[in-house]
Design a protein around this motif. Structure first.
Motif, PDB file in Angstrom:
ATOM      1  N   VAL A 124      14.408  87.781 -49.914  1.00 13.17           N
ATOM      2  CA  VAL A 124      15.503  86.893 -50.314  1.00 13.17           C
ATOM      3  C   VAL A 124      14.957  85.500 -50.575  1.00 13.17           C
ATOM      4  N   CYS A 125      15.617  84.780 -51.477  1.00 10.15           N
ATOM      5  CA  CYS A 125      15.195  83.414 -51.778  1.00 10.15           C
ATOM      6  C   CYS A 125      16.434  82.545 -51.988  1.00 10.15           C
ATOM      7  N   VAL A 126      16.251  81.234 -51.820  1.00  9.81           N
ATOM      8  CA  VAL A 126      17.415  80.336 -51.932  1.00  9.81           C
ATOM      9  C   VAL A 126      16.982  78.917 -52.290  1.00  9.81           C
ATOM     10  N   PRO A 127      17.781  78.247 -53.119  1.00 12.53           N
ATOM     11  CA  PRO A 127      17.615  76.798 -53.255  1.00 12.53           C
ATOM     12  C   PRO A 127      18.482  76.136 -52.191  1.00 12.53           C
ATOM     13  N   THR A 128      18.028  75.025 -51.644  1.00 18.67           N
ATOM     14  CA  THR A 128      18.789  74.450 -50.542  1.00 18.67           C
ATOM     15  C   THR A 128      18.710  72.936 -50.523  1.00 18.67           C
ATOM     16  N   ALA A 129      19.784  72.324 -50.028  1.00 19.39           N
ATOM     17  CA  ALA A 129      19.754  70.899 -49.716  1.00 19.39           C
ATOM     18  C   ALA A 129      19.151  70.712 -48.324  1.00 19.39           C
ATOM     19  N   GLY A 130      18.884  71.819 -47.640  1.00 21.75           N
ATOM     20  CA  GLY A 130      18.236  71.757 -46.324  1.00 21.75           C
ATOM     21  C   GLY A 130      18.749  72.800 -45.353  1.00 21.75           C
ATOM     22  N   ILE A 149      12.001  79.723 -49.722  1.00 18.76           N
ATOM     23  CA  ILE A 149      12.974  78.630 -49.763  1.00 18.76           C
ATOM     24  C   ILE A 149      12.495  77.562 -50.742  1.00 18.76           C
ATOM     25  N   TYR A 150      13.371  77.089 -51.615  1.00 21.16           N
ATOM     26  CA  TYR A 150      13.076  75.973 -52.517  1.00 21.16           C
ATOM     27  C   TYR A 150      13.941  74.781 -52.109  1.00 21.16           C
ATOM     28  N   ALA A 151      13.272  73.688 -51.681  1.00 26.37           N
ATOM     29  CA  ALA A 151      14.005  72.512 -51.195  1.00 26.37           C
ATOM     30  C   ALA A 151      13.460  71.248 -51.859  1.00 26.37           C
ATOM     31  N   PRO A 152      14.321  70.240 -52.081  1.00 25.23           N
ATOM     32  CA  PRO A 152      13.824  68.967 -52.601  1.00 25.23           C
ATOM     33  C   PRO A 152      12.796  68.347 -51.645  1.00 25.23           C
ATOM     34  N   LYS A 153      11.826  67.660 -52.218  1.00 21.67           N
ATOM     35  CA  LYS A 153      10.809  66.955 -51.410  1.00 21.67           C
ATOM     36  C   LYS A 153      11.438  65.964 -50.446  1.00 21.67           C
ATOM     37  N   LEU A 172       8.320  72.960 -52.019  1.00 18.86           N
ATOM     38  CA  LEU A 172       8.989  71.671 -52.203  1.00 18.86           C
ATOM     39  C   LEU A 172       9.092  71.350 -53.686  1.00 18.86           C
ATOM     40  N   VAL A 173      10.240  70.800 -54.064  1.00 20.28           N
ATOM     41  CA  VAL A 173      10.569  70.615 -55.478  1.00 20.28           C
ATOM     42  C   VAL A 173      10.839  69.133 -55.749  1.00 20.28           C
ATOM     43  N   ASP A 174      10.348  68.632 -56.863  1.00 23.01           N
ATOM     44  CA  ASP A 174      10.722  67.279 -57.304  1.00 23.01           C
ATOM     45  C   ASP A 174      12.171  67.336 -57.755  1.00 23.01           C
ATOM     46  N   ASP A 179      17.438  71.318 -59.332  1.00 26.15           N
ATOM     47  CA  ASP A 179      16.065  71.624 -59.757  1.00 26.15           C
ATOM     48  C   ASP A 179      15.504  72.768 -58.904  1.00 26.15           C
ATOM     49  N   ALA A 180      15.830  72.747 -57.625  1.00 25.44           N
ATOM     50  CA  ALA A 180      15.404  73.845 -56.732  1.00 25.44           C
ATOM     51  C   ALA A 180      16.051  75.157 -57.188  1.00 25.44           C
TER      52      ALA A 180
END
Ligand code: PLP
Ligand code: ZN
Length: 382
Positions: A124-130, A149-153, A172-174, A179-180
């Protein structure tokens, strides 16, 4: 399993499919799918001290395994001093920071991973604000599933540390959660991992709705608060709670003529796409330029669940307000220092919005209000 006890219905069009298969968004219109369950009885509520006491109202079969680590049944604390300061008769804080993984996101990811495990998904994968990232990491660990997990830097370091501690892969994503989200979709396509992003996955809302069931039970199934203030980013908390009330009325858990709460969205002035869209009577939100707020959970400039959230506000005769960073910070301190609750900035945002409601004519001074502290202040201190 040949057929499921529930179906998935599009939140925007007439598309319906049985709930026993893998599904993301509506294949016809691209909007989120919503779970439609057969009617359940309130007598089926158990004494279990987790959200699973409402399993009869959730998409799970009797013989299925629950990937549970103690989520839900958070305290609802009445705080008369805060009611007075907000100019309302009674005010309660529902403290979601006391969930496993320190936010309400535990409920939704618990439900999503329970279904993902039942379907035998490879990862499983997810973009997250945290906070959704911590929750996914923990529930994937409990299920023995790999997670990415894809999260903003800019995500608060304590949150990133927790994600790593649960053994998930962290990228970590710019930029922001949008964007994540793009990076997550790309990874899902390449890897076969299932993307459990907010309302792109139909079961997270089913975990979130248990907050509504808990409020109804705490109010003895007889009355409900006049308003519920929810710090909102992607919208799944707000959507889930409202779905719960509608189900309970439909199934006779609550009196047919009960006054339902106004759902009130609280956002940060530095990222308030839903507040702006609601004020302009729009059906969808225009993405917010340069989103910025200390409340990282509210830094969602273009929520995919915008239409569903805005519809919830209209249906509930609700409202949406934003507050600036100084007001949010002061209110977060007030909440923590007057109650001992570990207030997250999102909770501070909610409390600040509660203080606006009477003046704005949303509720009367006699109102009973529930405000959500959706996360834990500890996640933001470093
Ligand atoms: C602490 C906190 N509060 C509120 C939100 C916003 O919730 P939702 O996406 O359900 O609107 C988030 C989202 O990450 C969060 O982490
Ligand atoms: Zn559709």
């Amino acid at each position: 399993m040949t057929s499921a006890a529930w179906s998935l219905q599009c939140s925007a069009c007439v598309y319906t499919v049985a709930g026993d298969r893998l599904a993301s968004v509506c294949p016809d219109c691209g909007q989120p799918l919503s779970v439609k369950l057969a009617a359940a009885s309130r007598d089926q509520v158990t004494a279990e001290a987790t959200m699973w006491r409402y399993a009869a109202a959730m998409p799970i079969l009797a013989n299925e395994h629950r990937v549970s680590i103690g989520e839900g049944m958070t305290p609802l604390t009445e705080l008369p001093e805060l009611a007075k300061a907000a100019g309302v008769a009674r005010l309660w804080i529902k403290d979601e920071g006391l969930n496993p993984t320190a936010s309400f996101k535990a409920r939704g990811l618990c439900m999503a991973i329970t279904r993902a495990k039942a379907l035998g998904l490879p990862g499983v994968c997810v973009p997250t604000a945290g906070n959704a990232g911590i929750a996914l990491s923990a529930y994937a660990a409990a299920a023995g599933m790999p997670a990415r997990i894809y999260a903003p830097k800019t995500t608060p370091p304590p949150i990133l540390g927790s994600i790593r501690a649960y053994g998930a892969e962290l990228e970590l994503v710019d930029g922001h959660i949008g964007d994540a989200g793009k990076a997550t979709m790309q990874f899902a396509k390449e890897s076969g991992y299932f993307n459990v992003a907010t309302v792109r996955e139909p079961y997270r809302v089913e975990g979130m709705k248990t907050m509504g069931y808990e409020i109804a039970e705490a109010f003895a199934w007889k009355t409900l608060p006049d308003a519920i203030v929810y710090p909102t980013g992607g919208g799944e908390g707000t959507i889930g709670i409202w779905k719960a009330f509608k189900e309970m009325v439909e199934w006779g858990w609550l009196p047919k003529d009960i006054a339902l709460p106004k759902m009130v969205v609280a956002q940060a002035a530095g990222c308030a796409p839903l507040v702006r869209a609601f004020a302009a009577s729009e059906e969808k939100a225009t993405p917010w330029e340069n989103p910025a707020t200390h409340a990282s959970g509210l830094r969602v400039p273009g929520p995919f669940g915008d239409r569903w959230t805005l519809r919830t506000l209209r249906e509930s005769n609700g409202a949406a307000f934003s507050v600036d960073e100084d007001t949010m910070r002061a209110s977060t301190f007030t909440l923590a220092s007057s109650s001992g609750i570990d207030a997250a900035p999102e909770g501070g945002c909610g409390l600040a919005v509660a203080g606006i409601l009477v003046k704005a004519g949303v509720v009367k001074a006699t109102a009973h209000i529930v405000v959500f502290n959706t996360g834990s202040g500890a996640s933001y201190r470093w």
